[in-house]
Design a protein around this motif. Sequence first.
Motif, short mmCIF file in Angstrom:
data_model
loop_
_atom_site.label_atom_id
_atom_site.label_comp_id
_atom_site.label_asym_id
_atom_site.label_seq_id
_atom_site.Cartn_x
_atom_site.Cartn_y
_atom_site.Cartn_z
N GLN A 105 -15.62 29.08 7.97
CA GLN A 105 -14.73 27.99 7.61
C GLN A 105 -13.63 28.43 6.65
OE1 GLN A 105 -17.43 25.03 6.10
NE2 GLN A 105 -17.96 24.27 8.15
N LYS A 106 -13.90 29.50 5.90
CA LYS A 106 -12.91 29.97 4.91
C LYS A 106 -12.02 31.08 5.45
CE LYS A 106 -16.00 28.93 1.02
NZ LYS A 106 -16.79 29.49 -0.11
N GLU A 107 -12.26 31.51 6.70
CA GLU A 107 -11.50 32.63 7.27
C GLU A 107 -10.21 32.21 7.97
OE1 GLU A 107 -14.03 34.91 9.76
OE2 GLU A 107 -15.26 35.69 8.12
N GLY A 108 -9.88 30.93 7.88
CA GLY A 108 -8.63 30.46 8.47
C GLY A 108 -8.68 30.36 9.98
N GLU A 109 -7.59 30.80 10.63
CA GLU A 109 -7.46 30.63 12.08
C GLU A 109 -8.51 31.42 12.85
OE1 GLU A 109 -6.01 29.20 15.62
OE2 GLU A 109 -5.57 28.58 13.56
N SER A 110 -8.79 32.66 12.44
CA SER A 110 -9.80 33.47 13.15
C SER A 110 -11.18 32.83 13.04
CB SER A 110 -9.83 34.89 12.58
OG SER A 110 -10.20 34.88 11.21
N GLY A 111 -11.52 32.31 11.87
CA GLY A 111 -12.80 31.64 11.69
C GLY A 111 -12.89 30.37 12.52
#
Length: 449
Positions: A105-111
């Motif tokens: 959830q904290k990895e942005g678009e990749s997450g």
Amino acid sequence: MKKFLETIKNIWSIEDLRARIITTLGLLLVYRLGSYVVLPGVDSTMLEAANANNSGGGLLDLINIFAGGAFSRASIFALGIMPYISASIVIQLLGMAIPYFQRLQKEGESGRRKINQITRFLTIIITAFQAPGYIASQITTHQGVVPNDGPMWWFSTVLLLITGTMFVMWIGERITEKGIGNGISLLIMIGIVANLPSAFVFEIASRFGIGGVGGPIVLLIEVALLLFVVVLSILLVQGTRRIPVQYAKRIVGNKQYGGVRQYIPLKVNAAGVMPIIFAQAIMFIPLTLAGFGEGGVTSWFVTTFSNPNSFAYNLTFALMIIAFTYFYTAVTVNPNQMADEMKRNGGFVPGIKPGKKTAEFIDNVMSRITLPGSIFLALVAILPAFAMLGGVNQAFAYFYGGTSLLIMVGVILDTLQQIESHLLMRHYDGLMKTGKIKGRSSTGMGMAG
């Protein structure tokens, strides 16, 4: 009227917005047409006759409303988007407890892409479990509906139901990406709205037809009460408690930054429609237990809690909604994180010390506004039962409250907000005379998208 026509003209004159609206309407049309395509090997005439003889109970009717009638028609879209919603809720809950999902959830678009992929796989698994249960309980249980229900038919039907759900999920994602509004929420809403015309016609027939009771006066009162409930639901969706935040002045070079007062809008119903969905999912359990045990306490429990009009059902349902509202609000709203971000950016609540004291203040405010919000949400959820007790037919009564009404209000407001954003971005007037629709920041009332 002239203002309204001018707004429609402005909307249609924006090429990007026009393309998005046409794409959305086209995909919704495909979804509605698919809901009438019956599974191969199913005799639709026999199934319709069996459904007419067996009302199925209030909870099954509620499931059918969310599927836009596809559930009772044994359509290829019979399970609709609900398995995807269930998978999204599971992933959301896992994100609260499992570090791996928290990192994603904290990895942005990749997450987000990884989470979407996991959600899709989980949707297939959930649909694979639900499809055989649906076939056994709603199709093959009726004599003559499936002339040849051999193993090959079972395999192909389960595969079709899984494919149908994945196709509906794809439609929802395309609407979100290429259309206007939240696609998943729009699919649920269009399924609900599809039942409104027929439900209203049945209500008119019950008032004006042979043996009708009440006549036009009662019908007008019912419509007026429905509009009143819609207005109250809009107030619930838009209601906020604004906390003032003052930012310290900073001078960088010849420019001054900060020194202005802003506000943190805390929603009265921060949990959206999710508490009703959680509570409704648990209230479906008695329906699952209906086939186990005969007589005694088990029979009384199943009978009582499978009847949406019973006092015990509605009291339990309301208390669960209040409890889930507090739970979901506590999970989604993090006062400590809000206080830390304010302190980091040089902001403070007037009269409150930054840091821990600010977090406690926000937590106390959220607790106070969540109580009336949760009670009102519970009242809206059980309003259909009161409407049925007042003589409103069951199909029309479901629009007096509950998940159906809140989803419709939330999705429509969010879609209007997106349309207005396109208008204002191109220097057109908004949908309202003030040029701005206030109080709407949630997407589809918290529905997973």
